[in-house]
Design a protein around this motif. Structure first.
Motif, short mmCIF file in Angstrom:
data_model
loop_
_atom_site.label_atom_id
_atom_site.label_comp_id
_atom_site.label_asym_id
_atom_site.label_seq_id
_atom_site.Cartn_x
_atom_site.Cartn_y
_atom_site.Cartn_z
N GLU A 61 56.08 -34.81 29.27
CA GLU A 61 57.40 -35.31 29.67
C GLU A 61 57.35 -35.72 31.13
OE1 GLU A 61 60.29 -32.38 28.41
OE2 GLU A 61 60.12 -33.07 26.34
N THR A 63 58.93 -38.30 32.81
CA THR A 63 59.96 -39.24 33.29
C THR A 63 60.43 -38.90 34.70
OG1 THR A 63 61.70 -37.94 32.20
CG2 THR A 63 60.78 -39.80 30.98
N GLN A 94 55.87 -39.80 27.68
CA GLN A 94 57.19 -40.39 27.57
C GLN A 94 57.30 -41.74 28.28
OE1 GLN A 94 59.84 -37.25 28.97
NE2 GLN A 94 60.38 -36.75 26.86
N MET A 95 56.63 -41.88 29.41
CA MET A 95 56.74 -43.15 30.15
C MET A 95 56.16 -44.32 29.37
SD MET A 95 58.56 -42.82 32.80
CE MET A 95 58.17 -44.33 33.72
N LEU A 98 59.26 -46.06 26.96
CA LEU A 98 60.52 -46.54 27.55
C LEU A 98 61.19 -47.60 26.69
CD1 LEU A 98 59.70 -46.74 31.38
CD2 LEU A 98 60.98 -44.98 30.13
N ILE A 201 65.55 -45.11 34.26
CA ILE A 201 64.71 -44.11 33.60
C ILE A 201 65.61 -43.12 32.86
CG2 ILE A 201 62.98 -42.32 33.90
CD1 ILE A 201 61.97 -45.10 34.54
N CYS A 207 65.68 -38.04 26.19
CA CYS A 207 64.33 -38.34 25.73
C CYS A 207 63.83 -37.30 24.72
CB CYS A 207 63.36 -38.40 26.91
SG CYS A 207 63.64 -39.77 28.04
#
Length: 482
Positions: A61, A63, A94-95, A98, A201, A207
């Protein structure tokens, strides 16, 4: 005979597993090392999936862009590997998702379950200060929340909005926690959560829902600091029409001082214990017992853990980190480990002492002689260093044990050992006995000074066994170096 009663958590778990494949996950944030609490949660998630033949997923994770680092990612992956927590999918970042998050956000805005908010930080602070002055709970007041018949303020030019989740205003959020049992929180206790920051973001609570939905996570084990996040997440799941996982919130781990272990307090990274000379199976065993039990069993294998860990018997109370207990567990596993394995594992710890050694048969014999005295590989390396480096006995030991009266016997032993044509335990033992007899002294009178001179310590395992694992000339030189 009547059927045995089944508890409510077991009933809920059984009903759930009849319809969904068991899929658990661990989702650390790469803003630092893998915390011991996160490692324990990973262990429980892994063991639960393995027990039921399910799948375990690793998600990163990341972000929090400003604080996430590749070094932290590398450390997390290394810690997971060291503990043996193999994962079936991942690492998933996670990035890299997006586009997926943005698509869901737009769907929610279109559906009216999320909205853009243009309040400035100053306006929000003034809003909450006013609430505080009136004795009200600090919360977002819904200025930009769309409602039927409501006229929203004009959109300010040049201001990047956040996106908020339109949380239900009434009703309760209830779930049957796998650890804590039924939990209910009224929706009036929570407000419209920010799910996208001004920089575009998305935030954690959004998320994690999309990820768990997309990855079909069936069970979420995590620390109980996340209990307050769960109502928002359940409401977002419901807004998306996504199936809910079962949640199990495990209590925190307390340090020696009774305070919560944290990244900011103490050496609590998994790799710190690897560097401290602990064995992964010992750490796995110890961590699993911090909040879970199987009868009175203290020591058990990885296979037994998987066999026993069915999600029951998780404690509702905080666990106390006990370094002495961990040392006992690790010492127990040191005794059980093979000499060959320990010989390889101790090499990096010898290297830290400036010693280049080989994991050969001789090192294995030395390991076998000392491992029962050690709680860690660091302690083992400290014992073994006398075979590789000149010893430095303390002034106190020299003064107490290496007296003028015993020096003739020491010199006689040096001569006797130098003359040996065979160098093994039996030959060394024979030489010591001959000198003791000839000098008219008792074993401790000679053995302790010899230990101090050759090994640098007054106490060691059996003297003949210790000396036989040195080179013959090294023993003679150290005895004559008085």
């Amino acid at each position: 005979m009547p059927e045995p009663e089944i508890g409510p958590v077991e009933i809920l778990k059984t009903q759930h597993t009849m319809t969904r494949k068991i899929r658990t996950r661990i989702a650390p944030s790469p803003t630092g090392f893998l915390h011991l609490g996160t490692a324990r949660t990973a262990l429980y998630s892994w063991a639960y999936a393995r027990h039921y033949g399910g799948e375990f997923i690793l998600r990163i994770e990341d972000t929090d862009v400003a604080r996430s680092t590749q070094d932290s990612v590398d450390q997390i992956l290394a810690a997971m590997k060291w503990l043996g927590l193999d994962y079936d999918e991942g690492p998933i970042y996670q990035m890299q998702r997006l586009d997926r998050y943005n698509a869901v956000i737009e769907q929610m805005i279109a559906a009216g379950t999320a909205y853009r908010c243009y309040c400035t930080p100053q306006e929000l602070e003034a809003m909450k200060a006013g609430q505080e002055s009136r004795g009200e709970k600090r919360r977002y007041d819904g200025t930009w929340r769309p409602e039927p018949g409501k006229t929203l303020p004009p959109v300010p030019a040049g201001l990047k909005p956040v996106v908020r989740f339109k949380n239900p205003l009434d009703g309760d959020v209830t779930w049957n926690d796998l650890v804590k049992g039924p939990i209910t929180i009224n929706n009036r206790e929570i407000d419209d959560l920010i799910i996208v920051r001004p920089d575009g973001i998305p935030t954690y609570n959004f998320c994690v829902v999309v990820d768990d939905w997309d990855m079909n996570i069936s069970h979420v084990f995590r620390g109980d600091e996340h209990v307050n996040n769960t109502p928002w997440q359940i409401n977002i799941f419901n807004a998306l029409g996504a199936p809910l996982p079962l949640f199990g919130h495990v209590p925190v781990i307390l340090g020696d001082d009774g305070q919560k272990l944290s990244k900011r307090r103490g050496a609590v990274s998994v790799t710190a214990y690897e560097e401290g000379g602990y064995l992964p199976e010992a750490m796995l065993n110890y961590l699993s017992r911090l909040g879970w039990s199987h009868g009175d069993d203290e020591l058990f294998s990885r296979e037994q853990l998987v066999q026993w860990f069915d999600g029951e018997h998780l404690s509702k109370s905080p666990a106390q980190w006990d370094p002495a207990k961990l040392s006992w567990v690790n010492a127990s596993y040191m005794k059980l480990a093979s000499d060959e394995r320990l010989a390889h594992l101790v090499l990096p710890h010898l290297a830290k002492l400036g010693i280049e050694a080989q994991a050969d048969g001789l090192l294995e014999q030395r390991v076998a002689l000392f491992k029962d005295r050690c709680a860690t590989l660091v302690e083992l390396a400290d014992w073994l260093k006398s075979y590789f480096q000149p010893v430095e006995a303390t002034e106190a030991d020299l003064a107490q044990h290496v007296t003028e009266a015993i020096l003739p016997a020491v010199a006689a032993l040096a001569d006797k050992l130098e003359s040996l044509t065979a160098w093994d335990k039996a030959a060394v033992q024979g030489a010591i006995k001959e000198v003791i007899t000839a000098q008219g002294i008792k074993m401790p009178q000679l053995a302790i000074p010899v230990r101090v001179l050759v090994f640098g310590r007054a106490q060691t395992p059996s003297l003949d066994a210790v000396l036989a694992l040195f080179e013959q000339k090294v023993v003679v030189e150290r005895l004559r170096g008085v």
